[in-house]
Enzyme design. Sequence first.
Site, PDB file in Angstrom:
ATOM      1  N   TYR A  26       0.843  -1.170   0.045  1.00 17.78           N
ATOM      2  CA  TYR A  26       0.027   0.064  -0.016  1.00 17.78           C
ATOM      3  C   TYR A  26       0.814   1.382   0.100  1.00 17.78           C
ATOM      4  O   TYR A  26       0.457   2.009  -0.671  1.00 17.78           O
ATOM      5  CB  TYR A  26      -1.050   0.074   1.264  1.00 17.78           C
ATOM      6  N   GLU A  27       2.048   1.337   0.655  1.00 10.49           N
ATOM      7  CA  GLU A  27       3.015   2.424   0.823  1.00 10.49           C
ATOM      8  C   GLU A  27       3.938   2.418  -0.172  1.00 10.49           C
ATOM      9  O   GLU A  27       4.860   3.374  -0.328  1.00 10.49           O
ATOM     10  CB  GLU A  27       3.555   2.275   2.366  1.00 10.49           C
ATOM     11  N   GLU A  84       4.141   2.022  15.362  1.00 11.52           N
ATOM     12  CA  GLU A  84       5.129   1.916  14.286  1.00 11.52           C
ATOM     13  C   GLU A  84       4.031   1.646  13.152  1.00 11.52           C
ATOM     14  O   GLU A  84       4.487   2.204  12.024  1.00 11.52           O
ATOM     15  CB  GLU A  84       5.964   0.848  14.545  1.00 11.52           C
ATOM     16  N   VAL A  88      -5.415  -1.467   7.661  1.00  9.93           N
ATOM     17  CA  VAL A  88      -6.530  -2.153   7.660  1.00  9.93           C
ATOM     18  C   VAL A  88      -6.720  -2.480   6.179  1.00  9.93           C
ATOM     19  O   VAL A  88      -6.353  -1.644   5.344  1.00  9.93           O
ATOM     20  CB  VAL A  88      -7.576  -1.176   8.209  1.00  9.93           C
ATOM     21  N   GLY A  94     -13.263   1.835   6.380  1.00 14.89           N
ATOM     22  CA  GLY A  94     -14.677   2.346   6.367  1.00 14.89           C
ATOM     23  C   GLY A  94     -15.689   1.475   7.555  1.00 14.89           C
ATOM     24  O   GLY A  94     -16.676   2.018   7.748  1.00 14.89           O
ATOM     25  N   GLY A  96     -14.662   1.013  10.574  1.00 18.10           N
ATOM     26  CA  GLY A  96     -14.568   1.493  12.039  1.00 18.10           C
ATOM     27  C   GLY A  96     -13.321   0.805  12.598  1.00 18.10           C
ATOM     28  O   GLY A  96     -13.055   1.124  13.767  1.00 18.10           O
ATOM     29  N   GLY A  98      -9.929   0.855  11.818  1.00 20.85           N
ATOM     30  CA  GLY A  98      -8.904   1.772  12.032  1.00 20.85           C
ATOM     31  C   GLY A  98      -8.979   2.621  13.392  1.00 20.85           C
ATOM     32  O   GLY A  98      -8.192   2.530  14.229  1.00 20.85           O
ATOM     33  N   ASN A 125       0.072  10.441   2.162  1.00 23.86           N
ATOM     34  CA  ASN A 125      -1.095   9.639   2.661  1.00 23.86           C
ATOM     35  C   ASN A 125      -2.337  10.740   3.354  1.00 23.86           C
ATOM     36  O   ASN A 125      -2.600  10.725   4.396  1.00 23.86           O
ATOM     37  CB  ASN A 125      -0.722   8.761   3.595  1.00 23.86           C
ATOM     38  N   TYR A 132      -6.586  10.644  10.927  1.00 24.72           N
ATOM     39  CA  TYR A 132      -6.007  11.010  12.226  1.00 24.72           C
ATOM     40  C   TYR A 132      -6.551  12.149  12.923  1.00 24.72           C
ATOM     41  O   TYR A 132      -6.686  12.329  13.828  1.00 24.72           O
ATOM     42  CB  TYR A 132      -4.644  10.802  12.044  1.00 24.72           C
TER      43      TYR A 132
END
Length: 168
Positions: A26-27, A84, A88, A94, A96, A98, A125, A132
């Site tokens: 993903y990253e 770290e 998800v 979506g 909940g 995370g 991101n 957050y």
Amino acid sequence: MTLSIRSATPQDLPLIADLIRALADYEKLADAVRFDDAVLGAKLFGARPYAEVIIGELDGTAQGFALFFHNFSTFEGKPGIYLEDLFVRPEARGSGLGKALLARLAALAVERDCARLEWSVLDWNEPAIGFYKKLGARLMDEWTVMRVDGADLARLGAEPGVEGGKSA
């Protein structure tokens, strides 16, 4: 849909390794994943664990995780929790999960008398940054992350006059 958070066990090592690799994909950092599963298991579940993992499940199926460890604030005189990695799976976003993982970490921080919960997020991101911020997190723009690793770490550790943690 039933959402649950639990502490990882040694039997979860293949799952944890899979989730770490999914996070790296993903990253866009899959090529940076170099861990050996056995060494990871020893560092997470051995005689001296260096980090902890919680697993997020939806209807009994693992869909996310958070890997964290304690740090220490000298100014506060208390430990903190450093997150770290949080991940998800896309199909569970979506739901909940995370938020539930972060809420469990916040609860652990309170239970353990920690001064704070903190983590880093990649600049690009935006979905995560927005998520957050909605939870009350704030960007620490005045801080720059520094890192020494690989050959530079070995070279620094081999500096003359440093042996056993004591200066000559």
